[in-house]
Design an enzyme around this catalytic site. Structure first.
Site, PDB file in Angstrom:
ATOM      1  N   ASN A 119      19.106 -16.992   7.092  1.00 48.74           N
ATOM      2  CA  ASN A 119      19.347 -15.550   7.181  1.00 48.74           C
ATOM      3  C   ASN A 119      19.986 -14.991   5.908  1.00 48.74           C
ATOM      4  OD1 ASN A 119      18.370 -16.018   9.697  1.00 48.74           O
ATOM      5  ND2 ASN A 119      20.274 -15.615  10.802  1.00 48.74           N
ATOM      6  N   GLN A 162      11.435 -10.403   9.421  1.00 49.43           N
ATOM      7  CA  GLN A 162      10.380 -11.097   8.683  1.00 49.43           C
ATOM      8  C   GLN A 162       9.229 -10.128   8.363  1.00 49.43           C
ATOM      9  OE1 GLN A 162       9.523 -15.223   9.672  1.00 49.43           O
ATOM     10  NE2 GLN A 162       7.434 -14.622  10.165  1.00 49.43           N
ATOM     11  N   ASN A 214     -17.391  10.180 -12.341  1.00 47.99           N
ATOM     12  CA  ASN A 214     -16.358  10.531 -11.366  1.00 47.99           C
ATOM     13  C   ASN A 214     -14.959  10.068 -11.782  1.00 47.99           C
ATOM     14  OD1 ASN A 214     -18.334  11.610  -9.648  1.00 47.99           O
ATOM     15  ND2 ASN A 214     -18.753   9.582  -8.774  1.00 47.99           N
ATOM     16  N   SER A 268     -22.276   7.298 -10.087  1.00 48.40           N
ATOM     17  CA  SER A 268     -22.793   7.333  -8.732  1.00 48.40           C
ATOM     18  C   SER A 268     -24.042   6.468  -8.657  1.00 48.40           C
ATOM     19  CB  SER A 268     -23.129   8.778  -8.358  1.00 48.40           C
ATOM     20  OG  SER A 268     -24.092   8.803  -7.320  1.00 48.40           O
ATOM     21  N   SER A 277       5.542 -17.341   8.101  1.00 48.06           N
ATOM     22  CA  SER A 277       5.577 -16.290   7.071  1.00 48.06           C
ATOM     23  C   SER A 277       5.174 -16.842   5.712  1.00 48.06           C
ATOM     24  CB  SER A 277       6.970 -15.652   6.996  1.00 48.06           C
ATOM     25  OG  SER A 277       7.963 -16.635   6.749  1.00 48.06           O
ATOM     26  N   THR A 313      -0.200  29.724  -9.729  1.00 46.50           N
ATOM     27  CA  THR A 313       0.549  29.644  -8.467  1.00 46.50           C
ATOM     28  C   THR A 313      -0.497  29.921  -7.397  1.00 46.50           C
ATOM     29  OG1 THR A 313       1.121  32.000  -8.497  1.00 46.50           O
ATOM     30  CG2 THR A 313       2.723  30.493  -9.486  1.00 46.50           C
ATOM     31  N   TYR A 329      21.113 -10.553  12.279  1.00 42.01           N
ATOM     32  CA  TYR A 329      19.729 -10.835  11.918  1.00 42.01           C
ATOM     33  C   TYR A 329      18.839 -10.916  13.156  1.00 42.01           C
ATOM     34  CZ  TYR A 329      15.522 -13.165  10.316  1.00 42.01           C
ATOM     35  OH  TYR A 329      14.213 -13.468  10.055  1.00 42.01           O
ATOM     36  N   LYS A 363       8.482  -8.133   4.766  1.00 39.38           N
ATOM     37  CA  LYS A 363       7.875  -8.651   3.523  1.00 39.38           C
ATOM     38  C   LYS A 363       6.553  -7.984   3.162  1.00 39.38           C
ATOM     39  CE  LYS A 363      10.956 -12.018   3.655  1.00 39.38           C
ATOM     40  NZ  LYS A 363      11.387 -11.551   4.984  1.00 39.38           N
ATOM     41  N   LYS A 390     -23.677  11.810 -12.588  1.00 36.42           N
ATOM     42  CA  LYS A 390     -22.268  11.846 -12.196  1.00 36.42           C
ATOM     43  C   LYS A 390     -21.365  10.961 -13.041  1.00 36.42           C
ATOM     44  CE  LYS A 390     -20.576  13.372  -8.897  1.00 36.42           C
ATOM     45  NZ  LYS A 390     -20.535  13.880  -7.554  1.00 36.42           N
TER      46      LYS A 390
HETATM   47  N1  ARG Z   1      11.083 -16.168   7.420  1.00 41.24           N
HETATM   48  C1  ARG Z   1      12.290 -15.569   7.872  1.00 41.24           C
HETATM   49  C2  ARG Z   1      12.366 -14.110   7.409  1.00 41.24           C
HETATM   50  O1  ARG Z   1      11.559 -13.735   6.619  1.00 41.24           O
HETATM   51  C3  ARG Z   1      13.442 -16.312   7.322  1.00 41.24           C
HETATM   52  C4  ARG Z   1      14.676 -16.260   8.156  1.00 41.24           C
HETATM   53  C5  ARG Z   1      14.439 -16.919   9.459  1.00 41.24           C
HETATM   54  N2  ARG Z   1      15.654 -17.123  10.208  1.00 41.24           N
HETATM   55  C6  ARG Z   1      15.630 -17.574  11.417  1.00 41.24           C
HETATM   56  N3  ARG Z   1      16.757 -17.757  11.980  1.00 41.24           N
HETATM   57  N4  ARG Z   1      14.535 -17.861  12.049  1.00 41.24           N
HETATM   58  O2  ARG Z   1      13.188 -13.351   7.804  1.00 41.24           O
END
Ligand code: ARG
Length: 468
Positions: free
Chosen positions: A118, A330, A293, A285, A31, A163, A325, A333, A291
């Site tokens: 976590n 992940q 826009n 354009s 990640s 309306t 968890y 994000k 144009k």
């Molecule tokens: N990169 C993980 C996330 O975004 C971090 C937590 C990972 N925890 C684990 N036990 N693998 O959630």
């Protein structure tokens, strides 16, 4: 396909494993490519955690100092572009921790005591989103300020209110812009409300069950500026409601911007010509030289789809997850970062475009003259002469039908013509048939009479200023 094994860095969790990680797995599970942006929050959280570990005697204060200096050093390296992120170390947490240990040795290995990634990631993302919510509020308020500035010159400007996108009744342009402001005020409230549930601290929940170390969670809570520690460790590491709430509030903001954009696009079109958008906020354009826009408004309108899609992604991500968890999390994000980025960029450019808008007051006025926008005023005039509203409605309906056939607005029918539909009509009827007469008559709290709109504008400006 041949199996490739990672030849690289030792995994912090590698002790239990006898085989190196498959490279496909490494690429699939990393990640760092998107969570590196949490580095500041990660470092802030780690410094608070290590100070607290020192206070409860789990590490020495010298070790805590080494950790803090080492982490601040890493932060500088990252900001100077001198930090090489490694996919083999999976995520922002392990990258920073591994580098810390490389730099300061034994003390670095103690940082993770009483903590799990976590609760660490849950803390990082809350710190990040708390700032994001505050920043979004500031951006919305900048937009509000620009709108109120624009509205202040347009209290007396009349345009048709619609309306069904059909001309309905004349309104003050400032009243219209203040309607946009109402949407934005609710958006600010929603963001501020969501911030309350962002601002609780999971740290200390460890992997899921808490930890056997006597952590002082109130201390870390205070150091990190959270309102309170979370109450349940299982919920704390797995809860992502606050992201869904943010994405939902963000979706509503984008939906509002999209509605405003739609009107701006219509108003800028050749058929309406109510506004001109500054050249700096339009594009041309490649084929049609004439144009100009309204691309900003179109792209913001388009981007609302992404943000609403991100909300959907987060809801589906969380649905069916058992406690506590799961690595699914992940996947929170990218949609949430994209939400923050898209919302930020949209608010910035939209707010910047607002002062560039010039209104074609005469065109708006003429448009309001068309479409029998004062028909309701005529009906209400009759009601004041004791005609029951339903009968008045009927009389005016026939009058409008006649006027359309004559190709005239109501105000150009003679008194005689008007009296042929309602004998009680007198010369003062012309006061209500004008656009000004119509808007002036809507003189109650929340109405479009310029005197009321002026009050509403002052009140909105005051509310905005006390917010800031
Ligand atoms: N990169 C993980 C996330 O975004 C971090 C937590 C990972 N925890 C684990 N036990 N693998 O959630």
């Amino acid at each position: 396909m041949t199996t490739q094994h990672s030849a690289g860095k030792k995994k912090p969790w590698g002790g239990r494993f006898t085989e190196p990680t498959n490279t496909l797995v490494e690429a699939f599970t990393e990640s760092i490519s998107f969570d590196a942006r949490l580095y500041r929050q990660d470092i802030e959280g780690s410094i608070a955690h290590s100070k607290m570990l020192a206070k409860i005697g789990v590490i020495s204060s010298d070790e805590a100092k080494l950790i803090e200096d080492g982490l601040l050093n890493i932060r500088d390296q990252i900001e100077a572009g001198n930090f090489e992120w490694s996919t083999e170390l999976e995520d922002v947490h392990m990258n920073i921790e591994a580098r810390l240990t490389d730099a300061i040795g034994e003390a670095g290995k103690k940082l993770h005591t009483g903590r799990s990634r976590n609760d660490q990631v849950a803390t990082d993302i809350r710190l990040y989103m708390r700032q994001a919510a505050d920043d979004v509020v500031t951006l919305i308020q900048t937009l509000q300020k620009n709108l109120l500035d624009l509205a202040s010159n347009e209290v007396e400007t009349i345009l048709p209110g619609f309306t069904h996108l059909q001309v309905a009744q004349p309104i003050s342009l400032a009243h219209h812009l203040l309607a946009w402001n109402e949407m934005l005020e609710r958006d600010v409230e929603r963001m501020q409300d969501c911030r309350k549930r962002i601002n609780v601290m999971p740290l200390g929940s460890a992997a899921l069950a808490g930890t056997s170390f006597p952590l002082d969670r109130n201390m870390t809570c205070e150091l990190l500026g959270f309102e309170r520690p979370t109450r349940n460790s299982l919920d704390a590491v797995s809860d992502r409601d606050f992201l869904i709430e943010f994405a939902s509030a963000a979706s509503v903001v984008m939906m509002h911007l999209s509605r405003m954009c739609e009107e701006i696009i219509l108003w800028a079109s050749e058929s309406y010509k109510f506004i001109d958008i500054g050249d700096a906020f339009c594009t041309g354009s490649s084929i049609m030289p004439q144009k100009k826009n309204p691309d900003i408004a179109e792209i913001v309108r388009g981007k609302s789809g992404r943000v609403i899609g991100n909300l959907q992604a987060l809801l589906v991500l969380m649905k069916s997850q058992p406690l506590a968890y799961n690595r699914d999390n992940q996947e929170d994000k990218e949609p949430i970062f994209d939400t923050v980025d898209t919302l930020t960029a949209s608010l910035q450019v939209f707010a910047a475009m607002i002062p560039s808008i010039a209104f074609n007051r005469e065109t708006m006025h003429n448009a309001a003259l068309k479409g029998y926008a004062t028909a309701t005023d005529l009906a209400e005039y009759l009601v004041r002469l004791n005609v029951p509203f339903r009968d008045a409605h009927e009389i005016v309906g026939s009058t409008v039908h006649y006027a359309i056939k004559q190709g005239k607005p109501l105000s150009e029918l003679s008194l005689k013509e008007l009296q042929s539909f309602g004998s009680m009509i007198q010369n003062d009827v012309y006061d209500v048939l004008t656009l000004e007469g119509s808007v002036n008559a809507r003189d109650h709290f929340g109405g479009t009479a310029p005197s009321r709109v002026k009050e509403a504008l002052t009140a909105a400006t005051q509310r905005l200023n006390t917010e800031n």
